[in-house]
Design an enzyme around this catalytic site. Structure first.
Site, PDB file in Angstrom:
ATOM      1  CE  LYS A  13      20.218  85.011  66.028  1.00 30.39           C
ATOM      2  NZ  LYS A  13      19.416  86.232  66.260  1.00 30.39           N
ATOM      3  NE  ARG A  88      22.357  85.389  72.257  1.00 30.29           N
ATOM      4  CZ  ARG A  88      21.290  84.915  71.619  1.00 30.29           C
ATOM      5  NH1 ARG A  88      21.330  83.773  70.982  1.00 30.29           N
ATOM      6  NH2 ARG A  88      20.191  85.596  71.619  1.00 30.29           N
ATOM      7  NE  ARG A 127      10.078  85.883  67.740  1.00 25.93           N
ATOM      8  CZ  ARG A 127      11.362  85.763  68.016  1.00 25.93           C
ATOM      9  NH1 ARG A 127      12.173  85.169  67.155  1.00 25.93           N
ATOM     10  NH2 ARG A 127      11.847  86.252  69.138  1.00 25.93           N
ATOM     11  NE  ARG A 160      11.600  83.891  71.732  1.00 27.27           N
ATOM     12  CZ  ARG A 160      12.765  83.901  71.098  1.00 27.27           C
ATOM     13  NH1 ARG A 160      12.920  83.191  69.986  1.00 27.27           N
ATOM     14  NH2 ARG A 160      13.783  84.598  71.561  1.00 27.27           N
ATOM     15  NE  ARG A 171      15.496  88.688  72.810  1.00 27.20           N
ATOM     16  CZ  ARG A 171      14.516  88.383  71.965  1.00 27.20           C
ATOM     17  NH1 ARG A 171      13.274  88.794  72.191  1.00 27.20           N
ATOM     18  NH2 ARG A 171      14.759  87.660  70.901  1.00 27.20           N
TER      19      ARG A 171
HETATM   20  P1  AP5 Z   1      13.348  85.132  63.619  1.00 26.01           P
HETATM   21  O1  AP5 Z   1      13.771  84.298  62.459  1.00 26.01           O
HETATM   22  O2  AP5 Z   1      12.563  84.481  64.708  1.00 26.01           O
HETATM   23  O3  AP5 Z   1      14.605  85.950  64.205  1.00 26.01           O
HETATM   24  P2  AP5 Z   1      15.839  85.463  65.072  1.00 26.01           P
HETATM   25  O4  AP5 Z   1      17.042  86.208  64.573  1.00 26.01           O
HETATM   26  O5  AP5 Z   1      15.930  83.971  65.114  1.00 26.01           O
HETATM   27  O6  AP5 Z   1      15.398  86.070  66.461  1.00 26.01           O
HETATM   28  P3  AP5 Z   1      15.419  85.445  67.917  1.00 26.01           P
HETATM   29  O7  AP5 Z   1      14.600  86.390  68.758  1.00 26.01           O
HETATM   30  O8  AP5 Z   1      15.005  84.017  67.956  1.00 26.01           O
HETATM   31  O9  AP5 Z   1      16.913  85.558  68.235  1.00 26.01           O
HETATM   32  P4  AP5 Z   1      17.584  85.699  69.566  1.00 26.01           P
HETATM   33  O10 AP5 Z   1      18.968  85.502  69.145  1.00 26.01           O
HETATM   34  O11 AP5 Z   1      17.344  86.922  70.359  1.00 26.01           O
HETATM   35  O12 AP5 Z   1      16.833  84.599  70.472  1.00 26.01           O
HETATM   36  P5  AP5 Z   1      17.263  83.147  70.928  1.00 26.01           P
HETATM   37  O13 AP5 Z   1      16.068  82.303  70.884  1.00 26.01           O
HETATM   38  O14 AP5 Z   1      18.520  82.715  70.256  1.00 26.01           O
HETATM   39  O15 AP5 Z   1      12.518  86.383  63.028  1.00 26.01           O
HETATM   40  C1  AP5 Z   1      11.924  87.346  63.908  1.00 26.01           C
HETATM   41  C2  AP5 Z   1      10.593  87.817  63.306  1.00 26.01           C
HETATM   42  O16 AP5 Z   1      10.866  88.530  62.089  1.00 26.01           O
HETATM   43  C3  AP5 Z   1       9.618  86.678  62.922  1.00 26.01           C
HETATM   44  O17 AP5 Z   1       8.310  87.109  63.199  1.00 26.01           O
HETATM   45  C4  AP5 Z   1       9.840  86.499  61.401  1.00 26.01           C
HETATM   46  O18 AP5 Z   1       8.668  86.039  60.751  1.00 26.01           O
HETATM   47  C5  AP5 Z   1      10.187  87.931  60.969  1.00 26.01           C
HETATM   48  N1  AP5 Z   1      11.156  87.967  59.866  1.00 26.01           N
HETATM   49  C6  AP5 Z   1      12.254  87.171  59.674  1.00 26.01           C
HETATM   50  N2  AP5 Z   1      12.921  87.545  58.558  1.00 26.01           N
HETATM   51  C7  AP5 Z   1      12.232  88.616  58.051  1.00 26.01           C
HETATM   52  C8  AP5 Z   1      12.422  89.454  56.901  1.00 26.01           C
HETATM   53  N3  AP5 Z   1      13.458  89.278  56.076  1.00 26.01           N
HETATM   54  N4  AP5 Z   1      11.532  90.458  56.683  1.00 26.01           N
HETATM   55  C9  AP5 Z   1      10.472  90.638  57.531  1.00 26.01           C
HETATM   56  N5  AP5 Z   1      10.228  89.878  58.633  1.00 26.01           N
HETATM   57  C10 AP5 Z   1      11.106  88.869  58.879  1.00 26.01           C
HETATM   58  O19 AP5 Z   1      17.678  83.428  72.463  1.00 26.01           O
HETATM   59  C11 AP5 Z   1      16.721  83.696  73.466  1.00 26.01           C
HETATM   60  C12 AP5 Z   1      17.437  83.822  74.811  1.00 26.01           C
HETATM   61  O20 AP5 Z   1      18.093  82.564  75.129  1.00 26.01           O
HETATM   62  C13 AP5 Z   1      18.555  84.861  74.890  1.00 26.01           C
HETATM   63  O21 AP5 Z   1      18.069  86.152  75.163  1.00 26.01           O
HETATM   64  C14 AP5 Z   1      19.424  84.298  76.026  1.00 26.01           C
HETATM   65  O22 AP5 Z   1      18.866  84.553  77.292  1.00 26.01           O
HETATM   66  C15 AP5 Z   1      19.353  82.790  75.776  1.00 26.01           C
HETATM   67  N6  AP5 Z   1      20.445  82.308  74.901  1.00 26.01           N
HETATM   68  C16 AP5 Z   1      20.299  81.752  73.658  1.00 26.01           C
HETATM   69  N7  AP5 Z   1      21.496  81.448  73.148  1.00 26.01           N
HETATM   70  C17 AP5 Z   1      22.425  81.814  74.066  1.00 26.01           C
HETATM   71  C18 AP5 Z   1      23.839  81.779  74.097  1.00 26.01           C
HETATM   72  N8  AP5 Z   1      24.563  81.310  73.063  1.00 26.01           N
HETATM   73  N9  AP5 Z   1      24.465  82.259  75.195  1.00 26.01           N
HETATM   74  C19 AP5 Z   1      23.765  82.714  76.250  1.00 26.01           C
HETATM   75  N10 AP5 Z   1      22.421  82.803  76.282  1.00 26.01           N
HETATM   76  C20 AP5 Z   1      21.756  82.357  75.194  1.00 26.01           C
END
Ligand code: AP5
Length: 214
Positions: A13, A88, A127, A160, A171
């Site tokens: 994402k 979410r 990552r 991270r 997660r």
């Molecule tokens: P990346 O693009 O970083 O993936 P992502 O989907 O953004 O993953 P996140 O871990 O950031 O998502 P998340 O939703 O768990 O975390 P968030 O920060 O929102 O890609 C991942 C890896 O894959 C990278 O190394 C990239 O290079 C590689 N990659 C990408 N595309 C690829 C491809 N096509 N092929 C190969 N490799 C690829 O949330 C963190 C925490 O915050 C949550 O756990 C929660 O505690 C809190 N939080 C955030 N939002 C909320 C909410 N709305 N409600 C409640 N709690 C929340």
């Protein structure tokens, strides 16, 4: 146009949101990045969010909704925004819909990024990200030119804390239990578009652009 990117942790994402927001001129609003900035700045919100994030569970809906509505209301989001990581839960989506309607706005499209748990686990455990400009790398799939250093600004890359295997597993459970029901929620609203997010980064970008322009 106002978009949501929906998908499991590691679906890509953040990687895709940066590209799509640039291509369409939208502001990219990542709830995870905003929370990490709040933690870094040691704000009250950052302090409250810290423990939930480190355990891989969700921060309470009311905190997230008010944080995200604040960003959606800023002038830079007036031309369109791309939400990454929010909503979410169904209550977050309902709260978002109500608050947008009050402002005469709505979500125009939700892109569901589909990729298997085994693949996202590989992505997250490899990552690395830049703490200065937020660029995302992967040690195998998209490595920086020089190991451990951001291509754009030269800052040392970091991992991270919530990318440790046990937290990634939690997660994913949280995603399946609390976030996946949004696929039906937005399906019923007829705004859902689905893309295969298991391919290469460029391929996935092309698929997202195509479904957004359809
Ligand atoms: P990346 O693009 O970083 O993936 P992502 O989907 O953004 O993953 P996140 O871990 O950031 O998502 P998340 O939703 O768990 O975390 P968030 O920060 O929102 O890609 C991942 C890896 O894959 C990278 O190394 C990239 O290079 C590689 N990659 C990408 N595309 C690829 C491809 N096509 N092929 C190969 N490799 C690829 O949330 C963190 C925490 O915050 C949550 O756990 C929660 O505690 C809190 N939080 C955030 N939002 C909320 C909410 N709305 N409600 C409640 N709690 C929340």
């Amino acid at each position: 146009m106002n978009l949501v990117l929906l998908g499991p942790p590691g679906a890509g994402k953040g990687t895709q949101a940066a590209r799509i927001a640039d291509a369409f001129g939208f502001v990219h609003l990542s709830s995870g990045d905003i929370l990490r900035a709040e933690r870094k700045a040691k704000t009250e919100l950052g302090r409250k969010a810290q423990d939930f994030m480190d355990r891989g569970v969700l921060v309470p809906d009311d905190l997230i909704l008010s944080m995200m509505m604040d960003h959606i209301g800023r002038p830079e989001a007036a031309r369109g925004f791309l939400l990454d990581g929010f909503p979410r839960t169904v209550p977050q989506a309902e709260g978002l819909d109500r608050r947008l309607a009050d402002r005469g706005k709505k979500i125009d499209a939700v892109v569901s990024m589909v990729v298997a748990d085994a693949e996202v686990t590989k992505r997250l455990t490899g990552r690395w990200s830049c703490p200065t400009d937020g660029r995302i790398y992967h040690e195998v799939f998209s490595p920086p030119r020089k190991a451990g250093v951001c291509d754009a600004c030269g800052t040392s890359l970091t991992r991270r804390k919530d990318d440790e295997p046990a937290v990634v597993a939690q997660r994913l459970r949280t995603y399946h239990d609390e976030t996946e029901p949004l696929v039906d929620y937005y399906g019923r609203q007829r705004v859902l578009r689905t893309v295969d997010a298991a391919g290469e980064v460029d391929q996935v970008t092309a698929s997202i652009k195509k479904v957004c322009q359809a």
